[in-house]
Write a protein that holds these residues in place. Structure first.
Motif, PDB file in Angstrom:
ATOM      1  N   ASP A  41       0.835  -1.206   0.000  1.00  0.00           N
ATOM      2  CA  ASP A  41       0.000   0.000   0.000  1.00  0.00           C
ATOM      3  C   ASP A  41       0.869   1.255   0.000  1.00  0.00           C
ATOM      4  OD1 ASP A  41      -2.352  -1.457   0.043  1.00  0.00           O
ATOM      5  OD2 ASP A  41      -2.560  -1.361   2.226  1.00  0.00           O
ATOM      6  N   GLY A  42       0.514   2.212  -0.840  1.00  0.00           N
ATOM      7  CA  GLY A  42       1.218   3.489  -0.874  1.00  0.00           C
ATOM      8  C   GLY A  42       2.612   3.442  -1.457  1.00  0.00           C
ATOM      9  N   GLN A  43       2.925   2.390  -2.139  1.00  0.00           N
ATOM     10  CA  GLN A  43       4.269   2.181  -2.673  1.00  0.00           C
ATOM     11  C   GLN A  43       4.602   3.160  -3.795  1.00  0.00           C
ATOM     12  OE1 GLN A  43       4.736  -1.812  -4.026  1.00  0.00           O
ATOM     13  NE2 GLN A  43       6.778  -1.463  -4.859  1.00  0.00           N
ATOM     14  N   MET A  44       5.832   3.707  -3.782  1.00  0.00           N
ATOM     15  CA  MET A  44       6.331   4.526  -4.886  1.00  0.00           C
ATOM     16  C   MET A  44       6.756   3.575  -6.002  1.00  0.00           C
ATOM     17  SD  MET A  44       9.653   7.078  -5.079  1.00  0.00           S
ATOM     18  CE  MET A  44       8.939   8.492  -4.271  1.00  0.00           C
ATOM     19  N   LEU A  45       6.177   3.745  -7.179  1.00  0.00           N
ATOM     20  CA  LEU A  45       6.486   2.872  -8.306  1.00  0.00           C
ATOM     21  C   LEU A  45       7.532   3.499  -9.223  1.00  0.00           C
ATOM     22  CD1 LEU A  45       2.909   1.578  -9.136  1.00  0.00           C
ATOM     23  CD2 LEU A  45       4.695   0.441  -7.804  1.00  0.00           C
ATOM     24  N   TYR A  46       7.929   2.726 -10.209  1.00  0.00           N
ATOM     25  CA  TYR A  46       9.001   3.071 -11.138  1.00  0.00           C
ATOM     26  C   TYR A  46       8.923   4.500 -11.670  1.00  0.00           C
ATOM     27  CZ  TYR A  46      11.661   2.985 -15.498  1.00  0.00           C
ATOM     28  OH  TYR A  46      12.517   3.297 -16.515  1.00  0.00           O
ATOM     29  N   ALA A  47       7.813   4.887 -12.262  1.00  0.00           N
ATOM     30  CA  ALA A  47       7.704   6.206 -12.904  1.00  0.00           C
ATOM     31  C   ALA A  47       7.894   7.328 -11.893  1.00  0.00           C
ATOM     32  CB  ALA A  47       6.368   6.349 -13.615  1.00  0.00           C
ATOM     33  N   GLU A  48       7.305   7.188 -10.721  1.00  0.00           N
ATOM     34  CA  GLU A  48       7.444   8.211  -9.691  1.00  0.00           C
ATOM     35  C   GLU A  48       8.882   8.270  -9.167  1.00  0.00           C
ATOM     36  OE1 GLU A  48       5.309   9.612  -5.523  1.00  0.00           O
ATOM     37  OE2 GLU A  48       4.744   7.693  -6.413  1.00  0.00           O
ATOM     38  N   ALA A  49       9.504   7.103  -9.016  1.00  0.00           N
ATOM     39  CA  ALA A  49      10.903   7.064  -8.564  1.00  0.00           C
ATOM     40  C   ALA A  49      11.816   7.720  -9.595  1.00  0.00           C
ATOM     41  CB  ALA A  49      11.332   5.622  -8.302  1.00  0.00           C
ATOM     42  N   MET A  50      11.585   7.428 -10.865  1.00  0.00           N
ATOM     43  CA  MET A  50      12.403   8.033 -11.925  1.00  0.00           C
ATOM     44  C   MET A  50      12.276   9.557 -11.887  1.00  0.00           C
ATOM     45  SD  MET A  50      14.044   5.635 -13.452  1.00  0.00           S
ATOM     46  CE  MET A  50      14.524   6.190 -15.073  1.00  0.00           C
TER      47      MET A  50
END
Length: 97
Positions: A41-50
């Protein structure tokens, strides 16, 4: 002082970065585990991390294929890309069959 970091926190990347304050200011390189599919839940995914690391002044230069939706990305500061040793290491890495 400068340093390098390896961030592998099983879905808590967003929490770690939210609490990092100015810790990345002197960081020159990072290896970061990211996911493209949310497992937590609420995890930062690839696009947001990039986007986050680009905003912080990092350039992605390599990644692995840990699994279909999870991988590690190597980020460098742009000035590191001008260092001869870094350029040689990256060229050797990408020249492998």
């Amino acid at each position: 002082k400068t340093y390098s970091a390896w961030i592998d926190v099983e879905g808590a990347l967003g929490l770690v970065l939210a609490g990092a304050g100015t810790a990345l200011k002197h960081c020159q390189s990072l290896i970061v585990e990211v996911e493209e599919i949310a497992y937590w839940d609420g995890q930062m995914l690839y696009a947001e991390a990039m986007a986050h690391f680009a905003d912080a002044g990092f350039v992605p230069v390599a990644r692995d294929l840990e699994s279909r939706s999870q991988h590690n990305i190597v980020f460098l500061r742009p000035e590191q890309l001008r260092a001869p040793a870094v350029r040689i290491a990256l060229a050797a890495h990408f020249d492998r069959p």
